[in-house]
Scaffold this motif. Sequence first.
Motif, PDB file in Angstrom:
ATOM      1  N   THR A 258      -1.367  -5.760   9.520  1.00 55.47           N
ATOM      2  CA  THR A 258      -0.846  -6.274   9.620  1.00 55.47           C
ATOM      3  C   THR A 258      -1.364  -7.680  10.392  1.00 55.47           C
ATOM      4  OG1 THR A 258      -0.132  -5.811  11.915  1.00 55.47           O
ATOM      5  CG2 THR A 258       1.173  -5.468   9.770  1.00 55.47           C
ATOM      6  N   ASP A 259      -2.955  -8.038  10.778  1.00 58.17           N
ATOM      7  CA  ASP A 259      -3.157  -9.067  11.680  1.00 58.17           C
ATOM      8  C   ASP A 259      -4.093  -9.453  10.477  1.00 58.17           C
ATOM      9  OD1 ASP A 259      -5.413  -7.773  12.499  1.00 58.17           O
ATOM     10  OD2 ASP A 259      -5.048  -7.620  14.574  1.00 58.17           O
ATOM     11  N   GLY A 260      -4.573  -8.421   9.539  1.00 54.80           N
ATOM     12  CA  GLY A 260      -6.140  -9.237   8.904  1.00 54.80           C
ATOM     13  C   GLY A 260      -7.212  -9.394   9.399  1.00 54.80           C
ATOM     14  N   ASP A 261      -7.635  -8.334  10.580  1.00 55.63           N
ATOM     15  CA  ASP A 261      -8.805  -8.801  10.801  1.00 55.63           C
ATOM     16  C   ASP A 261     -10.160  -7.638  10.292  1.00 55.63           C
ATOM     17  OD1 ASP A 261      -8.142  -6.971  12.423  1.00 55.63           O
ATOM     18  OD2 ASP A 261      -8.204  -7.932  14.031  1.00 55.63           O
ATOM     19  N   GLY A 262      -9.372  -7.322   9.400  1.00 54.46           N
ATOM     20  CA  GLY A 262     -10.334  -5.722   8.704  1.00 54.46           C
ATOM     21  C   GLY A 262     -10.477  -4.539   9.562  1.00 54.46           C
ATOM     22  N   LEU A 263      -9.697  -4.673  11.052  1.00 49.98           N
ATOM     23  CA  LEU A 263      -9.776  -3.390  11.952  1.00 49.98           C
ATOM     24  C   LEU A 263      -8.230  -2.730  11.925  1.00 49.98           C
ATOM     25  CD1 LEU A 263     -11.897  -5.072  14.123  1.00 49.98           C
ATOM     26  CD2 LEU A 263     -12.720  -2.706  12.687  1.00 49.98           C
ATOM     27  N   LEU A 264      -8.137  -1.994  12.353  1.00 47.16           N
ATOM     28  CA  LEU A 264      -6.442  -1.515  12.380  1.00 47.16           C
ATOM     29  C   LEU A 264      -6.780  -0.992  13.709  1.00 47.16           C
ATOM     30  CD1 LEU A 264      -5.352   1.434  10.240  1.00 47.16           C
ATOM     31  CD2 LEU A 264      -5.077  -1.325  10.326  1.00 47.16           C
ATOM     32  N   ASP A 265      -5.852  -1.518  14.685  1.00 40.72           N
ATOM     33  CA  ASP A 265      -5.966  -1.511  16.548  1.00 40.72           C
ATOM     34  C   ASP A 265      -4.208  -0.292  16.247  1.00 40.72           C
ATOM     35  OD1 ASP A 265      -3.231  -2.964  16.720  1.00 40.72           O
ATOM     36  OD2 ASP A 265      -4.177  -4.176  16.839  1.00 40.72           O
ATOM     37  N   ARG A 266      -4.729   0.548  18.338  1.00 42.34           N
ATOM     38  CA  ARG A 266      -4.175   0.996  18.168  1.00 42.34           C
ATOM     39  C   ARG A 266      -2.260   1.263  17.808  1.00 42.34           C
ATOM     40  NH1 ARG A 266      -5.276   5.677  20.822  1.00 42.34           N
ATOM     41  NH2 ARG A 266      -7.506   5.944  21.554  1.00 42.34           N
ATOM     42  N   GLU A 267      -2.068   0.201  17.717  1.00 48.80           N
ATOM     43  CA  GLU A 267      -0.582  -0.450  17.445  1.00 48.80           C
ATOM     44  C   GLU A 267      -0.807  -0.023  16.265  1.00 48.80           C
ATOM     45  OE1 GLU A 267       1.633  -4.185  18.648  1.00 48.80           O
ATOM     46  OE2 GLU A 267       0.803  -3.301  21.338  1.00 48.80           O
ATOM     47  N   GLU A 268      -1.114  -0.960  15.868  1.00 48.99           N
ATOM     48  CA  GLU A 268      -1.436  -1.282  13.902  1.00 48.99           C
ATOM     49  C   GLU A 268      -0.895  -0.414  13.853  1.00 48.99           C
ATOM     50  OE1 GLU A 268      -2.801  -5.368  12.638  1.00 48.99           O
ATOM     51  OE2 GLU A 268      -4.609  -3.590  13.043  1.00 48.99           O
ATOM     52  N   PHE A 269      -2.085   1.024  13.898  1.00 43.65           N
ATOM     53  CA  PHE A 269      -2.305   2.455  13.440  1.00 43.65           C
ATOM     54  C   PHE A 269      -0.395   3.380  13.075  1.00 43.65           C
ATOM     55  CE2 PHE A 269      -2.880   7.163  13.251  1.00 43.65           C
ATOM     56  CZ  PHE A 269      -3.362   7.073  11.911  1.00 43.65           C
ATOM     57  N   VAL A 270      -0.375   2.869  14.720  1.00 41.83           N
ATOM     58  CA  VAL A 270       1.772   3.970  15.262  1.00 41.83           C
ATOM     59  C   VAL A 270       2.029   3.213  14.538  1.00 41.83           C
ATOM     60  CG1 VAL A 270       2.789   4.167  16.977  1.00 41.83           C
ATOM     61  CG2 VAL A 270       0.671   4.656  17.441  1.00 41.83           C
ATOM     62  N   ARG A 271       2.066   2.073  14.262  1.00 42.98           N
ATOM     63  CA  ARG A 271       3.100   1.235  13.498  1.00 42.98           C
ATOM     64  C   ARG A 271       3.091   1.973  11.908  1.00 42.98           C
ATOM     65  NH1 ARG A 271       2.210  -3.433  15.922  1.00 42.98           N
ATOM     66  NH2 ARG A 271       1.543  -4.073  14.005  1.00 42.98           N
ATOM     67  N   ALA A 272       1.494   1.589  11.418  1.00 38.52           N
ATOM     68  CA  ALA A 272       2.043   2.218   9.850  1.00 38.52           C
ATOM     69  C   ALA A 272       2.014   3.876   9.796  1.00 38.52           C
ATOM     70  CB  ALA A 272       0.455   1.779   9.541  1.00 38.52           C
ATOM     71  N   TRP A 273       2.214   4.651  10.492  1.00 40.45           N
ATOM     72  CA  TRP A 273       2.699   5.650  10.633  1.00 40.45           C
ATOM     73  C   TRP A 273       3.154   6.508   9.391  1.00 40.45           C
ATOM     74  CZ3 TRP A 273      -1.221   9.883  11.110  1.00 40.45           C
ATOM     75  CH2 TRP A 273      -0.789  11.250  11.439  1.00 40.45           C
ATOM     76  N   PRO A 274       4.106   5.844  10.033  1.00 39.20           N
ATOM     77  CA  PRO A 274       5.554   6.842   9.088  1.00 39.20           C
ATOM     78  C   PRO A 274       5.696   6.315   7.646  1.00 39.20           C
ATOM     79  CG  PRO A 274       6.285   5.478  11.121  1.00 39.20           C
ATOM     80  CD  PRO A 274       5.160   5.127  11.488  1.00 39.20           C
ATOM     81  N   ALA A 275       4.732   5.139   7.485  1.00 33.61           N
ATOM     82  CA  ALA A 275       4.877   4.745   6.184  1.00 33.61           C
ATOM     83  C   ALA A 275       4.153   5.124   5.168  1.00 33.61           C
ATOM     84  CB  ALA A 275       4.726   2.993   6.044  1.00 33.61           C
ATOM     85  N   LEU A 276       2.911   6.145   6.099  1.00 28.22           N
ATOM     86  CA  LEU A 276       1.357   6.245   5.357  1.00 28.22           C
ATOM     87  C   LEU A 276       2.415   7.639   4.411  1.00 28.22           C
ATOM     88  CD1 LEU A 276      -1.063   7.332   7.938  1.00 28.22           C
ATOM     89  CD2 LEU A 276      -0.797   5.130   5.832  1.00 28.22           C
ATOM     90  N   PRO A 277       1.557   8.179   3.221  1.00 22.29           N
ATOM     91  CA  PRO A 277       1.765   8.891   2.409  1.00 22.29           C
ATOM     92  C   PRO A 277       2.363  10.003   3.214  1.00 22.29           C
ATOM     93  CG  PRO A 277       0.087   7.546   1.599  1.00 22.29           C
ATOM     94  CD  PRO A 277       0.738   7.085   2.992  1.00 22.29           C
ATOM     95  N   SER A 278       3.419  10.823   2.263  1.00 29.22           N
ATOM     96  CA  SER A 278       3.725  12.988   2.798  1.00 29.22           C
ATOM     97  C   SER A 278       2.786  13.019   2.410  1.00 29.22           C
ATOM     98  CB  SER A 278       4.064  13.037   1.751  1.00 29.22           C
ATOM     99  OG  SER A 278       4.445  12.616   0.490  1.00 29.22           O
ATOM    100  N   GLN A 279       1.332  13.363   1.884  1.00 25.79           N
ATOM    101  CA  GLN A 279       0.225  14.180   2.174  1.00 25.79           C
ATOM    102  C   GLN A 279      -0.631  14.190   3.113  1.00 25.79           C
ATOM    103  OE1 GLN A 279      -0.125  11.857  -0.309  1.00 25.79           O
ATOM    104  NE2 GLN A 279      -1.386  10.252  -0.065  1.00 25.79           N
ATOM    105  N   LEU A 280      -0.129  13.201   4.616  1.00 21.42           N
ATOM    106  CA  LEU A 280      -1.100  13.048   4.929  1.00 21.42           C
ATOM    107  C   LEU A 280      -0.195  13.804   6.135  1.00 21.42           C
ATOM    108  CD1 LEU A 280      -2.332   9.076   5.246  1.00 21.42           C
ATOM    109  CD2 LEU A 280      -3.512  11.359   4.714  1.00 21.42           C
ATOM    110  N   ALA A 281       0.851  14.334   6.252  1.00 28.01           N
ATOM    111  CA  ALA A 281       1.523  15.518   7.169  1.00 28.01           C
ATOM    112  C   ALA A 281       0.939  16.132   6.806  1.00 28.01           C
ATOM    113  CB  ALA A 281       2.959  15.608   6.670  1.00 28.01           C
ATOM    114  N   GLY A 282       0.200  17.067   6.295  1.00 24.00           N
ATOM    115  CA  GLY A 282      -1.314  18.033   6.051  1.00 24.00           C
ATOM    116  C   GLY A 282      -1.912  17.937   7.327  1.00 24.00           C
ATOM    117  N   LEU A 283      -1.769  17.044   7.902  1.00 23.82           N
ATOM    118  CA  LEU A 283      -2.953  16.446   9.370  1.00 23.82           C
ATOM    119  C   LEU A 283      -1.734  17.122  10.362  1.00 23.82           C
ATOM    120  CD1 LEU A 283      -4.400  12.563   8.342  1.00 23.82           C
ATOM    121  CD2 LEU A 283      -5.718  15.194   8.807  1.00 23.82           C
TER     122      LEU A 283
END
Length: 142
Positions: A111-136
Motif C-alpha cells: 500500500t505504500d508503494g515502496d516495493g516491500l511488504l512490511d508486517r502491517e501490510e502483510f497482516v492487513r492483506a492476509w484476509p484478502a489473499l486468494p483462498s488457495q493460500l489457506a493451504g498454508l
Amino acid sequence: MGKTEFTSALRRLGLHDPAFLDRCFTLADESQDGRVGFQEFFDTIFVFLHGNSSQTAEFEFSMWAGRDSTYMHYAHFEEFYATGCRMDHTRSAPPAVVRSDAQSAFSRADTDGDGLLDREEFVRAWPALPSQLAGLSMQHHF
C-alpha cells in the motif's frame, strides 16, 4: 527433536511441501540450535491449529521474510505464494499464472508503494489473499 523428526510430524498432519517444512522448522527453532524443543513445537502447532487470522499472518510473515525481518521482498512473497498454491491440492496453475497472480497480490498489498511488504501490510492483506493460500494453515487440513 531434529529437523527430520519435526518434518515427519508435520507430514503426518498432511503437510508435505519441502519449502514449507524447511521454513517452518527454521522459524520453530527459536534457539537456532538445530533442534526444536517441546515448547517450540507446541507454539508452532498452536498457531496453525488455533491461531486467529492475525497470528497466522504474523507467523507466515516471519516464516517467509525471516524471524527478525521488518519487511518482505517480492522474491520471498512469490515463494510464499507459490508454496501456498502447491499445497492446495484442489487447484493447480501453470507457473506463469502463479507468478502473475503473486505479482498482482503483492502490488495490492504494498500500500505504500515502496516495493516491500512490511508486517502491517502483510497482516492487513492476509484476509484478502486468494483462498488457495489457506493451504498454508493447518486449520485448512482439519
